[in-house]
Write a protein that holds these residues in place. Structure first.
Motif, PDB file in Angstrom:
ATOM      1  N   GLY A  94       0.818  -1.200   0.000  1.00  0.00           N
ATOM      2  CA  GLY A  94       0.000   0.000   0.000  1.00  0.00           C
ATOM      3  C   GLY A  94       0.848   1.244   0.000  1.00  0.00           C
ATOM      4  N   LEU A  95       0.665   2.081   1.021  1.00  0.00           N
ATOM      5  CA  LEU A  95       1.399   3.340   1.071  1.00  0.00           C
ATOM      6  C   LEU A  95       2.890   3.142   1.321  1.00  0.00           C
ATOM      7  CD1 LEU A  95      -1.175   5.547   2.998  1.00  0.00           C
ATOM      8  CD2 LEU A  95      -0.472   5.773   0.617  1.00  0.00           C
ATOM      9  N   GLY A  96       3.280   1.965   1.778  1.00  0.00           N
ATOM     10  CA  GLY A  96       4.702   1.701   1.932  1.00  0.00           C
ATOM     11  C   GLY A  96       5.425   1.537   0.615  1.00  0.00           C
ATOM     12  N   ALA A  97       4.685   1.371  -0.477  1.00  0.00           N
ATOM     13  CA  ALA A  97       5.310   1.155  -1.786  1.00  0.00           C
ATOM     14  C   ALA A  97       5.410   2.420  -2.622  1.00  0.00           C
ATOM     15  CB  ALA A  97       4.517   0.105  -2.568  1.00  0.00           C
ATOM     16  N   VAL A  98       4.843   3.532  -2.172  1.00  0.00           N
ATOM     17  CA  VAL A  98       4.864   4.752  -2.986  1.00  0.00           C
ATOM     18  C   VAL A  98       6.117   5.565  -2.678  1.00  0.00           C
ATOM     19  CG1 VAL A  98       2.348   4.797  -3.036  1.00  0.00           C
ATOM     20  CG2 VAL A  98       3.562   6.150  -1.321  1.00  0.00           C
ATOM     21  N   ASP A  99       6.503   6.401  -3.613  1.00  0.00           N
ATOM     22  CA  ASP A  99       7.653   7.283  -3.431  1.00  0.00           C
ATOM     23  C   ASP A  99       7.273   8.604  -2.772  1.00  0.00           C
ATOM     24  OD1 ASP A  99       9.579   5.590  -4.892  1.00  0.00           O
ATOM     25  OD2 ASP A  99       8.321   6.053  -6.615  1.00  0.00           O
ATOM     26  N   LEU A 100       5.993   8.974  -2.894  1.00  0.00           N
ATOM     27  CA  LEU A 100       5.542  10.270  -2.403  1.00  0.00           C
ATOM     28  C   LEU A 100       4.047  10.206  -2.148  1.00  0.00           C
ATOM     29  CD1 LEU A 100       5.840  13.452  -2.093  1.00  0.00           C
ATOM     30  CD2 LEU A 100       5.404  13.569  -4.539  1.00  0.00           C
ATOM     31  N   CYS A 101       3.596  10.788  -1.034  1.00  0.00           N
ATOM     32  CA  CYS A 101       2.168  10.940  -0.761  1.00  0.00           C
ATOM     33  C   CYS A 101       1.764  12.383  -1.064  1.00  0.00           C
ATOM     34  CB  CYS A 101       1.849  10.623   0.701  1.00  0.00           C
ATOM     35  SG  CYS A 101       1.708   8.870   1.050  1.00  0.00           S
ATOM     36  N   HIS A 102       0.718  12.545  -1.872  1.00  0.00           N
ATOM     37  CA  HIS A 102       0.200  13.858  -2.209  1.00  0.00           C
ATOM     38  C   HIS A 102      -1.243  13.934  -1.738  1.00  0.00           C
ATOM     39  CE1 HIS A 102      -0.309  17.236  -5.457  1.00  0.00           C
ATOM     40  NE2 HIS A 102      -0.709  17.597  -4.257  1.00  0.00           N
ATOM     41  N   ALA A 103      -1.486  14.688  -0.683  1.00  0.00           N
ATOM     42  CA  ALA A 103      -2.838  14.853  -0.143  1.00  0.00           C
ATOM     43  C   ALA A 103      -3.504  16.033  -0.835  1.00  0.00           C
ATOM     44  CB  ALA A 103      -2.791  15.073   1.366  1.00  0.00           C
ATOM     45  N   ALA A 104      -4.680  15.791  -1.422  1.00  0.00           N
ATOM     46  CA  ALA A 104      -5.412  16.853  -2.112  1.00  0.00           C
ATOM     47  C   ALA A 104      -6.168  17.746  -1.161  1.00  0.00           C
ATOM     48  CB  ALA A 104      -6.378  16.245  -3.132  1.00  0.00           C
ATOM     49  N   SER A 105      -6.025  17.507   0.130  1.00  0.00           N
ATOM     50  CA  SER A 105      -6.649  18.328   1.156  1.00  0.00           C
ATOM     51  C   SER A 105      -5.922  18.067   2.459  1.00  0.00           C
ATOM     52  CB  SER A 105      -8.139  17.989   1.289  1.00  0.00           C
ATOM     53  OG  SER A 105      -8.739  18.731   2.340  1.00  0.00           O
ATOM     54  N   GLY A 106      -6.112  18.969   3.418  1.00  0.00           N
ATOM     55  CA  GLY A 106      -5.528  18.747   4.731  1.00  0.00           C
ATOM     56  C   GLY A 106      -6.488  17.980   5.613  1.00  0.00           C
ATOM     57  N   GLY A 107      -6.270  18.025   6.910  1.00  0.00           N
ATOM     58  CA  GLY A 107      -7.173  17.381   7.847  1.00  0.00           C
ATOM     59  C   GLY A 107      -7.180  15.877   7.711  1.00  0.00           C
ATOM     60  N   THR A 108      -8.382  15.286   7.745  1.00  0.00           N
ATOM     61  CA  THR A 108      -8.527  13.829   7.742  1.00  0.00           C
ATOM     62  C   THR A 108      -7.941  13.210   6.482  1.00  0.00           C
ATOM     63  OG1 THR A 108     -10.539  14.033   9.068  1.00  0.00           O
ATOM     64  CG2 THR A 108     -10.203  11.965   7.908  1.00  0.00           C
ATOM     65  N   ALA A 109      -8.063  13.878   5.338  1.00  0.00           N
ATOM     66  CA  ALA A 109      -7.547  13.327   4.088  1.00  0.00           C
ATOM     67  C   ALA A 109      -6.044  13.132   4.133  1.00  0.00           C
ATOM     68  CB  ALA A 109      -7.917  14.239   2.923  1.00  0.00           C
ATOM     69  N   ALA A 110      -5.334  13.975   4.877  1.00  0.00           N
ATOM     70  CA  ALA A 110      -3.878  13.887   4.941  1.00  0.00           C
ATOM     71  C   ALA A 110      -3.388  12.905   5.989  1.00  0.00           C
ATOM     72  CB  ALA A 110      -3.297  15.271   5.219  1.00  0.00           C
ATOM     73  N   LEU A 111      -4.276  12.391   6.846  1.00  0.00           N
ATOM     74  CA  LEU A 111      -3.847  11.469   7.899  1.00  0.00           C
ATOM     75  C   LEU A 111      -3.122  10.238   7.350  1.00  0.00           C
ATOM     76  CD1 LEU A 111      -6.451  11.206  10.812  1.00  0.00           C
ATOM     77  CD2 LEU A 111      -3.987  11.557  10.942  1.00  0.00           C
ATOM     78  N   PRO A 112      -3.616   9.577   6.283  1.00  0.00           N
ATOM     79  CA  PRO A 112      -2.855   8.445   5.750  1.00  0.00           C
ATOM     80  C   PRO A 112      -1.443   8.829   5.328  1.00  0.00           C
ATOM     81  CG  PRO A 112      -5.084   8.434   4.881  1.00  0.00           C
ATOM     82  CD  PRO A 112      -4.918   9.731   5.601  1.00  0.00           C
ATOM     83  N   GLY A 113      -1.257  10.032   4.798  1.00  0.00           N
ATOM     84  CA  GLY A 113       0.075  10.475   4.431  1.00  0.00           C
ATOM     85  C   GLY A 113       0.967  10.707   5.636  1.00  0.00           C
ATOM     86  N   VAL A 114       0.386  11.249   6.719  1.00  0.00           N
ATOM     87  CA  VAL A 114       1.141  11.444   7.952  1.00  0.00           C
ATOM     88  C   VAL A 114       1.620  10.109   8.503  1.00  0.00           C
ATOM     89  CG1 VAL A 114       0.952  12.218  10.348  1.00  0.00           C
ATOM     90  CG2 VAL A 114      -0.011  13.614   8.516  1.00  0.00           C
ATOM     91  N   LEU A 115       0.750   9.085   8.456  1.00  0.00           N
ATOM     92  CA  LEU A 115       1.134   7.769   8.958  1.00  0.00           C
ATOM     93  C   LEU A 115       2.124   7.088   8.026  1.00  0.00           C
ATOM     94  CD1 LEU A 115      -2.261   6.407  10.328  1.00  0.00           C
ATOM     95  CD2 LEU A 115      -0.489   7.736  11.478  1.00  0.00           C
ATOM     96  N   ALA A 116       1.994   7.295   6.714  1.00  0.00           N
ATOM     97  CA  ALA A 116       2.964   6.721   5.787  1.00  0.00           C
ATOM     98  C   ALA A 116       4.354   7.293   6.028  1.00  0.00           C
ATOM     99  CB  ALA A 116       2.522   6.981   4.339  1.00  0.00           C
ATOM    100  N   LYS A 117       4.426   8.552   6.384  1.00  0.00           N
ATOM    101  CA  LYS A 117       5.721   9.142   6.709  1.00  0.00           C
ATOM    102  C   LYS A 117       6.284   8.540   7.986  1.00  0.00           C
ATOM    103  CE  LYS A 117       8.162  13.466   7.551  1.00  0.00           C
ATOM    104  NZ  LYS A 117       8.083  14.940   7.616  1.00  0.00           N
ATOM    105  N   ARG A 118       5.425   8.323   8.971  1.00  0.00           N
ATOM    106  CA  ARG A 118       5.900   7.788  10.243  1.00  0.00           C
ATOM    107  C   ARG A 118       6.327   6.322  10.107  1.00  0.00           C
ATOM    108  NH1 ARG A 118       6.080   9.251  15.427  1.00  0.00           N
ATOM    109  NH2 ARG A 118       5.991   7.629  17.031  1.00  0.00           N
ATOM    110  N   PHE A 119       5.551   5.518   9.393  1.00  0.00           N
ATOM    111  CA  PHE A 119       5.832   4.093   9.306  1.00  0.00           C
ATOM    112  C   PHE A 119       6.902   3.759   8.268  1.00  0.00           C
ATOM    113  CE2 PHE A 119       1.171   3.422  10.668  1.00  0.00           C
ATOM    114  CZ  PHE A 119       1.530   3.471  12.005  1.00  0.00           C
ATOM    115  N   PHE A 120       6.958   4.520   7.159  1.00  0.00           N
ATOM    116  CA  PHE A 120       7.834   4.154   6.041  1.00  0.00           C
ATOM    117  C   PHE A 120       8.782   5.264   5.604  1.00  0.00           C
ATOM    118  CE2 PHE A 120       3.698   1.981   5.496  1.00  0.00           C
ATOM    119  CZ  PHE A 120       4.106   0.677   5.734  1.00  0.00           C
ATOM    120  N   GLY A 121       8.657   6.455   6.164  1.00  0.00           N
ATOM    121  CA  GLY A 121       9.512   7.554   5.747  1.00  0.00           C
ATOM    122  C   GLY A 121       9.132   8.172   4.424  1.00  0.00           C
TER     123      GLY A 121
END
Length: 594
Positions: A204-231
């Motif tokens: 899943g998100l561990g396989a991407v090179d970059l997370c791009h959130a089209a909005s802040g708040g709840t929509a960006a939470l998966p990106g925040v966790l992808a940074k924490r878990f996978f950098g």
């Protein structure tokens, strides 16, 4: 490059905010592969289905924020995967997990209840406590199978009650009662639902090179966790600020004041954490940027990127279509109170007295619900009251000074025709984010009169007249000034079109994000997934597709070897041997000369 595009209530669904922008981004950058991670906002949105996705989409995972409880996998087109929401029902929390859950919820809720200034770090460390609780809950959900049931449990309600009554809690929060705790627990679970999704793995998100959130708040939470878990680096784009939208909608909500205060504090803390973790934040205009920086965004990470719009559809009008006549004012938009059409009608009454031949054509998109129908009826009733001796029939365009029309009829088949119907375009809003209709008018080369709200001044940039909102007299004076000065009107229209073509096209938007993607990935250390590391250790050596020796001056690249031709020496090996023999000969010649 593989990009995880995170959306909330928009793409790939057929309805929703930022849908068109996301679609243009994906189609305009075909050199990248996009994986979609979408949160839906309503059952109706899901029933209407998805837009037709381009070839550049890898996998699609969706999850619901509207369903109560489990949030089962969503049905959709048979493309990619859907996200599953673990509920915590399959495995009961043990004593150790319950203690961890209570500790993390206590930290998060305590930070929410603290009466600190929203979106800014404070002396009590509330922002750090919020982050500690957030990430602790995320790790617990990853290990134990989800949080929805636990977040709506009696344990959460007790933690809420203790936090609301603790010293330092705001007075409004301190007045909360049990129904308020229950209501906030439900909203908290919905907002934190991304923590319980199965998106955080190597596929899943561990396989991407970059997370791009089209909005802040709840929509960006998966990106925040992808940074924490996978950098994975996180890019957050906001054309409007979710926190501001929440503040504006709060008075209309059915919740009591304590719940509204708790939700406001929660969204403020979440916004600060999202901005703190984002590598780059791209607001759609300076108005949004000011909100972001006030909510905690580091100015060094903020870069304004205007939303791109299709200029081609307005080219014919912008290049000289003046059939609408200079004495016609045009208003285009959604007929709702925020657009303040009532003030425009009062202003037009003044314009009509000064310039009797002037007309006003209102092209109003229908707004769903009783509020939209009621507002249009109020506007039509006011027009009939202000112009009692003149017809106001929507179909009698040539006889009435004010007409209410919809785009799509025989006279005005599309949006460009609506802008071509007049010489001056008016915007009368009291609340506005990025004024899309104003940019469209600029593409059409129309002079504009606008109210000073949102990003209007930034968009116009001196190519139109701007007046204070809720001031019909000022709005009328500006319209009269342009009606009486056709040369100035033509100059402003030409300057507006040139500015729009320079700043607000799809091409400039795509170019900006193309550069941001490359810059972000260039500054992040290379990451290896577990599968890639395993293949590197156990698989055969992987030669370069084009060997470096092929680029030596004076040598032709070796012919490629057909697949399966194992009896022959591989081309890259032959090229290497040839290069080594050449070098050896050169060394031998050098020694004999010596």
């Amino acid at each position: 490059m593989r990009i995880g595009l995170l959306t909330d209530g928009g793409y790939p669904y057929a309805t929703g905010e930022s849908r068109l922008w996301c679609d243009r981004l994906v189609r305009g950058l075909p050199q990248h592969e996009f994986d979609l991670y979408a949160l839906s906002r309503s059952a109706r949105q899901e029933r209407q289905g998805w837009v037709r996705l381009p070839e550049g989409i890898g996998q699609v995972r969706t999850a619901s924020l509207w369903a109560s409880g489990a949030g089962l996998p969503q049905a959709g087109p048979p493309r990619g995967l859907t996200g599953r929401l673990a509920t915590g029902l399959g495995r009961a929390y043990g004593r150790r997990e319950r203690r961890r859950f209570t500790a993390h919820v206590t930290a998060l809720v305590g930070a929410v209840c603290a009466g600190a200034d929203m979106g800014a770090p404070d002396g009590t460390g509330a922002a750090d406590r919020f982050a500690e609780g957030l990430y602790g809950l995320a790790e617990l959900a990853r290990e134990c199978g989800g949080l929805p049931t636990a977040l709506r449990s009696e344990a959460t309600v007790r933690v809420l009650e203790a936090a609301c009554r603790a010293p330092g809690a705001g007075r409004t929060v301190h007045r909360a009662t049990v129904p308020d705790y229950l209501a906030f627990a439900v909203e908290l679970e919905r907002a934190l639902r991304p923590l319980s999704l199965d998106w955080y793995d190597e596929d899943g998100l561990g396989a991407v090179d970059l997370c791009h959130a089209a909005s802040g708040g709840t929509a960006a939470l998966p990106g925040v966790l992808a940074k924490r878990f996978f950098g994975v680096p996180l890019l957050v784009t906001e054309h409007q600020v979710p926190l501001r939208t929440h503040y504006l909608a709060a008075p209309e909500a059915s919740f009591r004041a304590p719940v509204r205060a708790l939700l406001a504090h929660f969204h403020g803390r979440l916004a600060f954490e999202v901005y703190r973790q984002a590598s780059v934040v791209t607001p759609g205009n300076t108005h949004v940027r000011r909100w972001q920086e006030r909510c905690g965004a580091d100015p060094a990470t903020v870069r304004t990127v205007y939303p791109g719009m299709d200029a081609e559809r307005f080219r014919a009008v912008g290049e000289g279509d003046d059939r609408g006549g200079p004495a016609t004012l045009v208003w285009i938009g959604r007929m709702e109170p925020a657009k303040d059409l009532l003030a425009l009608l009062h202003a037009f009454a003044e314009v009509r007295r000064a310039e009797p031949g002037t007309r006003l054509r209102v092209f109003g998109a229908p707004v769903e619900g009783e509020e939209g129908d009621g507002y249009r009826a109020r506007c039509e009733a006011l027009a009939a009251q202000l112009f009692p001796d003149e017809a106001t029939d929507a179909h009698a365009v040539g006889d009435s000074p004010v007409t209410f029309e919809e785009i799509g009829g025989p006279e005005v088949p599309d949006l460009a025709e609506a802008y071509a119907a007049g010489g001056i375009v008016v915007l009368s809003s009291v609340v506005e984010g990025f004024p899309i209709s104003l940019v469209e008018a600029m593409f059409c080369g129309r002079a504009t009169v606008s109210t000073d709200v949102g990003a209007v001044v930034e968009v116009v940039g001196g190519t139109g007249l701007v007046v204070p909102p809720r001031n019909p007299r000022a709005l009328a004076d500006a319209c009269i000034a342009l009606l009486r000065d056709p040369e100035r009107r033509a100059r402003l229209g030409a300057a507006a079109r040139a500015r729009a073509l320079e700043l607000f096209t799809v091409e400039q938007n795509l170019a900006a994000f193309r550069g941001i993607y490359l810059d972000l990935v260039a500054h992040v250390p290379a990451r290896w997934t577990a599968e890639a590391e395993r293949a590197e250790r156990t698989g055969p050596p992987r030669p370069f597709a084009t060997p470096p020796e092929a680029h030596v001056l004076g040598q032709s690249p070796p012919a490629p070897v057909a697949p399966g031709a194992s009896a022959r020496v591989p081309s890259w090996a032959a090229a290497g041997a040839e290069a080594e023999s050449v070098c050896a000969g050169a060394r031998g010649a050098g020694s004999s000369d010596a």
